[in-house]
Structures are given as C-alpha cells and as structure tokens.
Design a protein around this motif. Structure first.
Motif, mmCIF file in Angstrom:
data_model
loop_
_atom_site.group_PDB
_atom_site.id
_atom_site.type_symbol
_atom_site.label_atom_id
_atom_site.label_comp_id
_atom_site.label_asym_id
_atom_site.label_seq_id
_atom_site.Cartn_x
_atom_site.Cartn_y
_atom_site.Cartn_z
ATOM 1 N N CYS A 1 0.827 -1.197 0.000
ATOM 2 C CA CYS A 1 0.000 0.000 0.000
ATOM 3 C C CYS A 1 0.867 1.255 0.000
ATOM 4 O O CYS A 1 1.778 1.388 0.820
ATOM 5 N N HIS B 1 0.001 4.030 0.907
ATOM 6 C CA HIS B 1 -0.439 4.902 2.005
ATOM 7 C C HIS B 1 0.047 4.404 3.369
ATOM 8 O O HIS B 1 0.648 5.139 4.139
ATOM 9 N N CYS B 2 -0.204 3.123 3.663
ATOM 10 C CA CYS B 2 0.128 2.605 4.997
ATOM 11 C C CYS B 2 1.198 1.512 4.946
ATOM 12 O O CYS B 2 1.621 0.997 5.972
ATOM 13 N N CYS C 1 -6.276 -1.493 -0.594
ATOM 14 C CA CYS C 1 -5.623 -1.917 0.639
ATOM 15 C C CYS C 1 -6.660 -2.438 1.630
ATOM 16 O O CYS C 1 -7.685 -1.797 1.859
ATOM 17 N N CYS D 1 -6.387 0.265 4.831
ATOM 18 C CA CYS D 1 -6.832 1.668 4.736
ATOM 19 C C CYS D 1 -7.678 1.938 3.491
ATOM 20 O O CYS D 1 -8.138 3.046 3.291
HETATM 21 ZN ZN LIG Z 1 -3.122 0.934 3.188
#
Ligand SMILES: [Zn+2]
Ligand SMILES: [Zn+2]
Length: 66
Positions: free
Chosen positions: A39, A41-42, A53, A56
């Motif tokens: 991911c 983002h995370c 994901c 998230c």
């Molecule tokens: Zn994520």
C-alpha cells in the motif's frame, strides 16, 4: 532463465511474469506468494489480486480512481 507458467486450470502456457492465466484468469499461486502489492499509504503488504488496501482501502493499482 525461462520459466513459463502452465495454468493448472486450463493448461495454457503463460509468460513467467504473469500474475494470472491470460486465458482463464486463474491466479498463479507461486507468483502470488512472493508478489504483494504494498500500500502506498500505509505500506501494508496486500495480496496481489486485491484492488484496494485491506487496511486503509487506498487504491493499490495505478489508473484506478473512485
Ligand atoms: Zn493501506
Ligand atoms: Zn488458465
């Protein structure tokens, strides 16, 4: 090194980099095990065939927009 993947489901020979059979779209287990989509983002390593994901819900593949 040539390592074409033979689909267990339909017997089609696919190129080694394939994530799934080009004919019947069966995912290749060996490829899947080592190939994850991290991911952006995370940084959670998601299964390759997930679109978002699982933590998230960020889109994992380019060109996707909600
Ligand atoms: Zn994520
Ligand atoms: Zn197949």
């Amino acid at each position: 090194m040539s390592g074409n993947l033979i689909c267990k489901n339909c017997g089609t020979e696919n190129v080694a980099q394939s994530a799934w059979c080009e004919k019947c779209l069966t995912p290749f287990q060996t490829y899947q095990e080592e190939k994850t989509l991290q991911c952006p983002h995370c940084f959670h390593p998601n299964d390759y065939n997930l679109d978002h994901c699982e933590v998230c819900h960020e889109p994992l593949k380019p060109g996707q927009s909600e």
